[in-house]
Write an enzyme that holds these catalytic residues in place. Sequence first.
Site, PDB file in Angstrom:
ATOM      1  N   GLY A   6      58.989  66.146  61.724  1.00 18.11           N
ATOM      2  CA  GLY A   6      58.773  66.924  62.946  1.00 18.11           C
ATOM      3  C   GLY A   6      60.090  67.231  63.648  1.00 18.11           C
ATOM      4  O   GLY A   6      61.157  66.730  63.267  1.00 18.11           O
ATOM      5  N   ASP A   8      56.166  55.093  64.923  1.00 18.44           N
ATOM      6  CA  ASP A   8      55.821  55.207  63.516  1.00 18.44           C
ATOM      7  C   ASP A   8      54.415  54.687  63.270  1.00 18.44           C
ATOM      8  O   ASP A   8      54.057  53.614  63.756  1.00 18.44           O
ATOM      9  CB  ASP A   8      56.837  54.382  62.706  1.00 18.44           C
ATOM     10  CG  ASP A   8      56.884  54.851  61.277  1.00 18.44           C
ATOM     11  OD1 ASP A   8      55.832  54.832  60.619  1.00 18.44           O
ATOM     12  OD2 ASP A   8      57.978  55.259  60.835  1.00 18.44           O
ATOM     13  N   PHE A  41      47.757  64.529  62.803  1.00 14.14           N
ATOM     14  CA  PHE A  41      48.363  65.490  61.874  1.00 14.14           C
ATOM     15  C   PHE A  41      49.405  64.851  60.971  1.00 14.14           C
ATOM     16  O   PHE A  41      49.897  65.498  60.054  1.00 14.14           O
ATOM     17  CB  PHE A  41      49.071  66.602  62.660  1.00 14.14           C
ATOM     18  CG  PHE A  41      48.160  67.409  63.530  1.00 14.14           C
ATOM     19  CD1 PHE A  41      47.522  68.534  63.023  1.00 14.14           C
ATOM     20  CD2 PHE A  41      47.932  67.057  64.847  1.00 14.14           C
ATOM     21  CE1 PHE A  41      46.675  69.275  63.821  1.00 14.14           C
ATOM     22  CE2 PHE A  41      47.079  67.798  65.651  1.00 14.14           C
ATOM     23  CZ  PHE A  41      46.449  68.914  65.135  1.00 14.14           C
ATOM     24  N   SER A  92      52.793  65.786  52.734  1.00  9.61           N
ATOM     25  CA  SER A  92      51.854  66.798  52.243  1.00  9.61           C
ATOM     26  C   SER A  92      52.395  67.654  51.100  1.00  9.61           C
ATOM     27  O   SER A  92      51.925  68.775  50.915  1.00  9.61           O
ATOM     28  CB  SER A  92      51.416  67.701  53.400  1.00  9.61           C
ATOM     29  OG  SER A  92      52.534  68.366  53.924  1.00  9.61           O
ATOM     30  N   THR A 120      42.162  68.801  54.149  1.00  8.87           N
ATOM     31  CA  THR A 120      42.759  69.890  53.374  1.00  8.87           C
ATOM     32  C   THR A 120      41.829  70.412  52.289  1.00  8.87           C
ATOM     33  O   THR A 120      40.994  69.659  51.766  1.00  8.87           O
ATOM     34  CB  THR A 120      44.069  69.393  52.701  1.00  8.87           C
ATOM     35  OG1 THR A 120      44.503  70.368  51.753  1.00  8.87           O
ATOM     36  CG2 THR A 120      43.876  68.087  51.957  1.00  8.87           C
ATOM     37  N   TYR A 144      48.057  63.576  46.739  1.00  2.88           N
ATOM     38  CA  TYR A 144      47.982  64.078  48.117  1.00  2.88           C
ATOM     39  C   TYR A 144      46.524  64.303  48.519  1.00  2.88           C
ATOM     40  O   TYR A 144      46.056  63.792  49.544  1.00  2.88           O
ATOM     41  CB  TYR A 144      48.796  65.378  48.248  1.00  2.88           C
ATOM     42  CG  TYR A 144      48.498  66.124  49.522  1.00  2.88           C
ATOM     43  CD1 TYR A 144      48.797  65.562  50.757  1.00  2.88           C
ATOM     44  CD2 TYR A 144      47.891  67.384  49.500  1.00  2.88           C
ATOM     45  CE1 TYR A 144      48.495  66.232  51.934  1.00  2.88           C
ATOM     46  CE2 TYR A 144      47.597  68.062  50.662  1.00  2.88           C
ATOM     47  CZ  TYR A 144      47.890  67.479  51.881  1.00  2.88           C
ATOM     48  OH  TYR A 144      47.582  68.139  53.041  1.00  2.88           O
ATOM     49  N   ILE A 170      57.576  84.162  41.488  1.00  2.00           N
ATOM     50  CA  ILE A 170      56.108  84.064  41.462  1.00  2.00           C
ATOM     51  C   ILE A 170      55.753  83.006  40.425  1.00  2.00           C
ATOM     52  O   ILE A 170      56.135  83.122  39.252  1.00  2.00           O
ATOM     53  CB  ILE A 170      55.477  85.423  41.081  1.00  2.00           C
ATOM     54  CG1 ILE A 170      55.813  86.469  42.148  1.00  2.00           C
ATOM     55  CG2 ILE A 170      53.977  85.289  40.883  1.00  2.00           C
ATOM     56  CD1 ILE A 170      55.310  87.865  41.827  1.00  2.00           C
ATOM     57  N   PHE A 171      55.010  82.000  40.864  1.00  2.00           N
ATOM     58  CA  PHE A 171      54.661  80.906  39.948  1.00  2.00           C
ATOM     59  C   PHE A 171      53.455  81.292  39.085  1.00  2.00           C
ATOM     60  O   PHE A 171      52.339  80.881  39.339  1.00  2.00           O
ATOM     61  CB  PHE A 171      54.372  79.627  40.733  1.00  2.00           C
ATOM     62  CG  PHE A 171      55.541  79.078  41.517  1.00  2.00           C
ATOM     63  CD1 PHE A 171      56.853  79.253  41.072  1.00  2.00           C
ATOM     64  CD2 PHE A 171      55.344  78.376  42.704  1.00  2.00           C
ATOM     65  CE1 PHE A 171      57.931  78.743  41.787  1.00  2.00           C
ATOM     66  CE2 PHE A 171      56.418  77.855  43.432  1.00  2.00           C
ATOM     67  CZ  PHE A 171      57.711  78.047  42.979  1.00  2.00           C
ATOM     68  N   GLY A 210      49.224  72.097  38.884  1.00  2.00           N
ATOM     69  CA  GLY A 210      48.199  71.760  39.879  1.00  2.00           C
ATOM     70  C   GLY A 210      47.809  72.896  40.804  1.00  2.00           C
ATOM     71  O   GLY A 210      47.093  72.660  41.772  1.00  2.00           O
TER      72      GLY A 210
HETATM   73  N1  UFG Z   1      54.015  80.387  45.325  1.00  2.00           N
HETATM   74  C1  UFG Z   1      54.844  81.147  44.538  1.00  2.00           C
HETATM   75  N2  UFG Z   1      56.191  81.025  44.731  1.00  2.00           N
HETATM   76  C2  UFG Z   1      56.733  80.200  45.667  1.00  2.00           C
HETATM   77  C3  UFG Z   1      55.863  79.417  46.487  1.00  2.00           C
HETATM   78  C4  UFG Z   1      54.511  79.541  46.288  1.00  2.00           C
HETATM   79  O1  UFG Z   1      54.401  81.907  43.667  1.00  2.00           O
HETATM   80  O2  UFG Z   1      57.970  80.130  45.778  1.00  2.00           O
HETATM   81  C5  UFG Z   1      52.565  80.513  45.149  1.00  2.00           C
HETATM   82  C6  UFG Z   1      51.901  79.219  44.761  1.00  2.00           C
HETATM   83  O3  UFG Z   1      51.923  79.052  43.369  1.00  2.00           O
HETATM   84  C7  UFG Z   1      50.490  79.431  45.311  1.00  2.00           C
HETATM   85  C8  UFG Z   1      50.710  80.306  46.549  1.00  2.00           C
HETATM   86  O4  UFG Z   1      52.005  80.875  46.377  1.00  2.00           O
HETATM   87  O5  UFG Z   1      49.723  80.130  44.403  1.00  2.00           O
HETATM   88  C9  UFG Z   1      50.678  79.535  47.837  1.00  2.00           C
HETATM   89  O6  UFG Z   1      51.558  78.429  47.699  1.00  2.00           O
HETATM   90  P1  UFG Z   1      51.951  77.490  48.918  1.00  2.00           P
HETATM   91  O7  UFG Z   1      52.923  76.476  48.400  1.00  2.00           O
HETATM   92  O8  UFG Z   1      52.352  78.323  50.086  1.00  2.00           O
HETATM   93  O9  UFG Z   1      50.578  76.819  49.303  1.00  2.00           O
HETATM   94  P2  UFG Z   1      49.577  75.970  48.389  1.00  2.00           P
HETATM   95  O10 UFG Z   1      48.374  76.836  48.185  1.00  2.00           O
HETATM   96  O11 UFG Z   1      50.199  75.404  47.193  1.00  2.00           O
HETATM   97  O12 UFG Z   1      49.351  74.741  49.344  1.00  2.00           O
HETATM   98  C10 UFG Z   1      48.308  74.629  50.213  1.00  2.00           C
HETATM   99  C11 UFG Z   1      48.687  73.629  51.304  1.00  2.00           C
HETATM  100  C12 UFG Z   1      48.833  72.253  50.689  1.00  2.00           C
HETATM  101  C13 UFG Z   1      47.598  71.900  49.900  1.00  2.00           C
HETATM  102  C14 UFG Z   1      47.338  72.944  48.844  1.00  2.00           C
HETATM  103  C15 UFG Z   1      46.073  72.678  48.075  1.00  2.00           C
HETATM  104  O13 UFG Z   1      49.896  74.006  51.903  1.00  2.00           O
HETATM  105  O14 UFG Z   1      48.987  71.314  51.733  1.00  2.00           O
HETATM  106  O15 UFG Z   1      47.181  74.211  49.481  1.00  2.00           O
HETATM  107  O16 UFG Z   1      46.101  73.340  46.847  1.00  2.00           O
HETATM  108  F1  UFG Z   1      47.751  70.720  49.256  1.00  2.00           F
END
Ligand code: UFG
Length: 330
Positions: free
Chosen positions: A36, A50, A72, A76, A116, A140, A206-207, A282
């Site tokens: 934070g 803490d 909160f 994560s 979540t 998580y 893009i992943f 994942g």
């Molecule tokens: N992505 C990219 N490139 C990047 C970052 C993200 O392509 O550099 C994609 C990811 O693969 C995903 C989408 O963008 O498909 C969103 O990714 P984020 O990391 O922004 O968010 P997530 O969906 O992975 O994460 C969210 C919450 C987490 C939670 C998760 C559950 O932020 O806390 O959903 O799947 F655990």
Amino acid sequence: MKVLVVGGAGYVGSHAVRALEAAGHEAWVFDNLFQGHRAAVPKGKLIQGDLLQPSDLTSALERTGAEAVMHFAALSLVGESVTDPARYYENNVVGTLHLLEAMRAKGVWRLVFSSTAATYGEPETSPISEDAPQLPINPYGRTKLAIEHALQSYSTAYGFGCAALRYFNAAGAHASGEIGEDHSPETHLIPIVLQVALGQREHITIFGDDYPTPDGTCIRDYIHVDDLADAHVRALEQLQPHAMLQLNLGTGHGFSVRQVIDACRQVTGHPLPEVVGPKRAGDPPELVANSARAQSLLDWQPEFTTARAVVESAWRWHQAHPHGFDDRSP
Ligand code: UFG
């Protein structure tokens, strides 16, 4: 109501503090400032402590006279939870048990908890309703589900009134422009794309683009952080002893990674070069909320329902604070 906001210096927590104050409640922040930001907390409202120190919690509840807690504080990052689960179970699960015990000792029974969409794992249906099986696929998500179970038990046995709010993808920034998203490291899509627009990154990776979705990229439900904060206040005001609410918070609209990047191009006017990289372990192909239950029980409607509106809000914050809270204008 006097409310102790645990993790109130973080992204969603700091927006909830603003929403509580706007609704006439008295918010106090309890935060260890590991993730934070002091600058995200209204002056004079921070109690540094803490979750893993039970005495810190007890004295914060005593000092504030809190009648309710919003919780909160959590680690994560999905990937980190896979490589270092011990930290995740200790901080998220053990830390929350300390909080529940401190509340029980002080007779505080109202709790709103950040859960979540990750508790659903890889759901077979979309949009996802609260009745979908909760089968998290990473530590998580498992820590958050373990806490939901603990809350259910504390509600039944000790009369806690709880709300577990299952967020989809939190995004955007506060209307005031004073607070917004600032993670270190940043892993979330929208801030990373906007870092490209700010010249801090060369391109967005893009992943994966061979998911079973219309454009091959993952679909997510981006819920504005002020809409989330509003739902927290409404949930708090409805808590009843011996009852637990479990609610999805999303818009019900899914946007692909490519649609989000396009929205960022429109908002920023930057070409935002993209590169396709490997899939991130994942990542489910699609996570979209059915939030009908929250809409009816909380009388709540998300105000931001387009990718463009969410990105515009985030862009205002990132443009004004290109280095997050480290870049405070005088
Ligand atoms: N992505 C990219 N490139 C990047 C970052 C993200 O392509 O550099 C994609 C990811 O693969 C995903 C989408 O963008 O498909 C969103 O990714 P984020 O990391 O922004 O968010 P997530 O969906 O992975 O994460 C969210 C919450 C987490 C939670 C998760 C559950 O932020 O806390 O959903 O799947 F655990």
